[in-house]
Design a protein around this motif. Structure first.
Motif, PDB file in Angstrom:
ATOM      1  N   CYS A 140     -29.285   8.435  -7.951  1.00 34.35           N
ATOM      2  CA  CYS A 140     -29.651   9.854  -8.032  1.00 34.35           C
ATOM      3  C   CYS A 140     -29.316  10.598  -6.743  1.00 34.35           C
ATOM      4  N   ARG A 141     -29.676  10.025  -5.603  1.00 35.11           N
ATOM      5  CA  ARG A 141     -29.407  10.705  -4.335  1.00 35.11           C
ATOM      6  C   ARG A 141     -27.906  10.818  -4.094  1.00 35.11           C
ATOM      7  N   GLN A 153     -26.723  13.692  -6.361  1.00 40.20           N
ATOM      8  CA  GLN A 153     -27.249  14.960  -5.844  1.00 40.20           C
ATOM      9  C   GLN A 153     -26.523  15.380  -4.565  1.00 40.20           C
ATOM     10  N   THR A 154     -26.250  14.411  -3.688  1.00 33.45           N
ATOM     11  CA  THR A 154     -25.533  14.718  -2.444  1.00 33.45           C
ATOM     12  C   THR A 154     -24.120  15.177  -2.742  1.00 33.45           C
ATOM     13  N   ALA A 180     -23.949  18.735  -4.095  1.00 31.38           N
ATOM     14  CA  ALA A 180     -24.333  19.760  -3.115  1.00 31.38           C
ATOM     15  C   ALA A 180     -23.211  20.088  -2.141  1.00 31.38           C
ATOM     16  N   LYS A 190     -28.039  12.616 -15.734  1.00 33.49           N
ATOM     17  CA  LYS A 190     -28.943  13.755 -15.919  1.00 33.49           C
ATOM     18  C   LYS A 190     -30.231  13.309 -16.619  1.00 33.49           C
ATOM     19  N   ALA A 233     -32.363  11.245 -14.189  1.00 32.21           N
ATOM     20  CA  ALA A 233     -33.009  12.095 -13.191  1.00 32.21           C
ATOM     21  C   ALA A 233     -34.218  12.817 -13.774  1.00 32.21           C
TER      22      ALA A 233
END
Length: 216
Positions: A113-114, A117-118, A121, A177, A180
């Motif tokens: 997940c991280r 997400q990173t 971004a 998705k 998460a």
């Protein structure tokens, strides 16, 4: 007989590469990809700036350091398949193996997940991800052409490669998705495989009659 000195140098190089990657990943997760410099990574890993570049030519390569392993897994599945299995079926089977027997070197959802997400971004990482996808499509198309002894510019091979890459991308992102949102690995795995199966069925339908959808 292997040279012990060469083996030691190889192990040391691999350990240095992994240490740099681990430090970079931690910093990227803590501060975002764009908030970390190569100099900061080198300092935190206790190596020189050029040592970082010797292992990772681009900053983005530090983040996507497992891309080669994922690409190689796909190409190996294609080349090592039973010849009664079509290339498209072989890549569908690879997805099922990754779920049935998870590979700790690149987990699909749990623990990613991280990472996702990173990546989402950072415009630089999103651009590099698109570039890597395009590069993979070209590699896969070339492998399909070689496997079928087809002309290098065979449009069916490029269509197959593009559709396969799209199916895998959509399946991964949709399953991520769900994971998460629900923190449910089984549900994410089921969604991933359901979309892979649908996507590969679509690719087989589109390529029906070609060397890529039929058994060799």
């Amino acid at each position: 007989m292997p040279d012990p000195a060469v083996e030691r140098r190889t192990r040391k190089r691999q350990m240095t590469r992994q240490a740099i990657s681990d430090v970079a990943t931690r910093l990227f997760f803590e501060r975002g990809f764009d908030g970390v410099t190569i100099d900061e990574i080198a300092q935190a890993a206790d190596v020189g700036r050029m040592t970082v570049f010797n292992h990772f030519p681009r900053k983005e390569d530090l983040f996507f350091d497992r891309e080669d392993a994922i690409r190689d897994a796909a190409l190996t599945a294609l080349r090592a398949r039973d010849r009664a299995t079509s290339p498209i079926q072989a890549l569908r089977a690879l997805a099922h193996r990754l779920i049935d027997t998870p590979d700790p070197t690149f987990p699909l959802f749990d623990g990613t997940c991280r990472f996702v997400q990173t990546a989402l971004a950072s415009e630089a990482l999103k651009a590099r991800a698109r570039q890597m996808r395009d590069e993979f499509v070209q590699l896969l198309a070339a492998a399909l052409v070689e496997d079928a002894a087809a002309p290098k510019d065979d449009p069916d091979a490029h269509l197959a490669a593009g559709l396969i890459a799209a199916a895998w991308t959509v399946a991964f992102m949709e399953a991520h998705k769900l994971f998460a949102e629900k923190d449910d690995l089984d549900a994410a795995n089921r969604r991933f495989l359901a979309l892979i199966d649908k996507g590969m069925a679509g690719v087989e339908a589109a390529l029906a009659g070609s060397a890529y959808a039929g058994a060799a």
